[in-house]
Design an enzyme around this catalytic site. Structure first.
Site, short mmCIF file in Angstrom:
data_model
loop_
_atom_site.label_atom_id
_atom_site.label_comp_id
_atom_site.label_asym_id
_atom_site.label_seq_id
_atom_site.Cartn_x
_atom_site.Cartn_y
_atom_site.Cartn_z
N ARG A 1 -52.03 -34.33 -5.90
CA ARG A 1 -51.69 -35.33 -6.91
C ARG A 1 -51.77 -36.69 -6.22
NH1 ARG A 1 -45.85 -35.06 -8.34
NH2 ARG A 1 -46.32 -33.52 -9.94
N ASP B 1 -43.35 -32.50 -4.04
CA ASP B 1 -43.37 -33.95 -4.23
C ASP B 1 -43.32 -34.65 -2.88
OD1 ASP B 1 -43.61 -34.03 -6.96
OD2 ASP B 1 -41.46 -34.23 -7.34
#
Length: 342
Positions: free
Chosen positions: A186, A135
């Site tokens: 992402r 992330d």
């Protein structure tokens, strides 16, 4: 101003105490967090799989202060991977570099990540390893995270990718950099408070870069994840892939657990790959506040979402859902009032 305030509240211990202790605030949060335990997260993942949706599991937590905490986070990440395999789930893993010790020592952090990636590779079955996503955190970590992915790929760990935020001015260069590598990305809009020198202050610019980056990634064919609930951007992706003859199997939409479940289902029924980001753990407060800050209207939207779904399940659920939403909003209002008095 509201976005800035929400982000500051996400970092405030006092605001955390006010909101988490407000009546029913925790119940509201659990609408968007799968639970405190891995077992609860696995049950949520199975239900989503049965509905045709894939999952990314995330044990909440960040910016650990000790090596023991970072090693425990790595142990939990491996436990999640083993549970995914044991229970036959269609799921991957999301982890934060600071949760694995990036603020303590970069070499130590990388060693923890390599442990996780090695176990993911061992557990994976055809066609390859379980995928692990690093992330992205605030811009202070962007270069270190991108460089970390590059270094891991150079050493053969190709089952890892990361996240890029369209609000950051550097993102088009990072898209080119990681696309050349072949890494999966992402794409998100971003949820951190950043200076104008680093990030676009206007939403229109963030949206423009998102769409431009999205098109680049779709044409590159590295299986990008388009993480958004913005229906205009989703429609732009659908049009672009149709016009260019890009297969629905060559990318996926990603959405947050508990948010726009109607849209998740609709896209899945239309034949798109949809993955739901499923967070769990008791460190839910900063996660939820950043989700609200991404679009401050989410404060009302999330409360309304609870109540709308309750009404669809029966009038008897309407009052409890209203109480849950009202309890969280009351806690948020108290925290904002406290902030103003400072």
């Amino acid at each position: 101003m509201l976005k800035s305030g929400l982000l500051r509240l996400s970092e405030s211990p006092t605001a955390k105490r006010i909101i988490t202790r407000a009546p029913l605030s925790r119940s509201f949060a659990q609408r968007f967090v799968a639970g405190d335990t891995l077992r609860e997260a696995l049950d949520a993942a199975r239900a989503l799989n049965e509905a045709g949706l894939s999952v990314s599991l995330d044990f909440l937590g960040e910016s650990v202060a000790t090596r023991d905490e970072a090693e425990e986070a790595a142990r939990m990440a491996i436990e999640i991977l083993e549970a995914i395999t044991r229970e036959g789930l269609n799921a991957n893993l999301s982890i934060k570099p600071t949760q694995l010790g990036l603020d303590i020592d970069e070499a130590f952090c990388r060693a923890n990540i390599e442990r996780v990636l090695s176990r993911a590779a061992e557990l994976g079955s055809a066609p390859g390893e379980i995928f692990v996503r690093l992330d992205m955190e605030s811009s202070a970590y962007t270069e270190r995270t991108v460089a970390l992915v590059e270094g891991l790929w150079a050493d053969g760990f190709t089952n890892v990718g990361t996240v890029l935020q369209s609000m950051l001015r550097r993102t088009p260069e990072d898209v080119a950099r990681l696309t050349a590598l072949g890494s999966r990305i992402r794409l998100v809009k971003g949820a951190y408070q950043e200076p104008d020198t680093v990030a676009f202050p206007d939403k229109a610019d963030t949206d423009r870069v998102y769409v431009e980056s999205m098109k680049t990634l779709l044409e590159a064919g590295t299986y990008p994840a388009l993480a958004t609930h913005d229906e205009q951007i989703i429609d732009a992706a659908r049009r672009f892939t149709w016009e260019r003859g890009i297969s629905k199997d060559s990318f996926e939409f990603q959405m947050l657990y508990g948010v726009r479940r109607d849209l998740q289902t609709r896209l899945q029924e239309e034949g798109y790959n949809v993955r739901v980001y499923v967070p769990f753990g008791d460190s839910w407060y900063p996660y939820l506040m950043r989700r609200l800050a991404e679009r401050p209207a989410n404060v009302v939207f999330m409360a309304g979402s609870v109540m709308r779904e309750a009404r669809s399940d029966g009038a008897a659920l309407g009052k409890p859902a209203l109480a849950i939403g009202a309890g969280f909003l009351a806690g948020l209002a108290a925290a904002v009032a406290w902030r103003r008095r400072r």
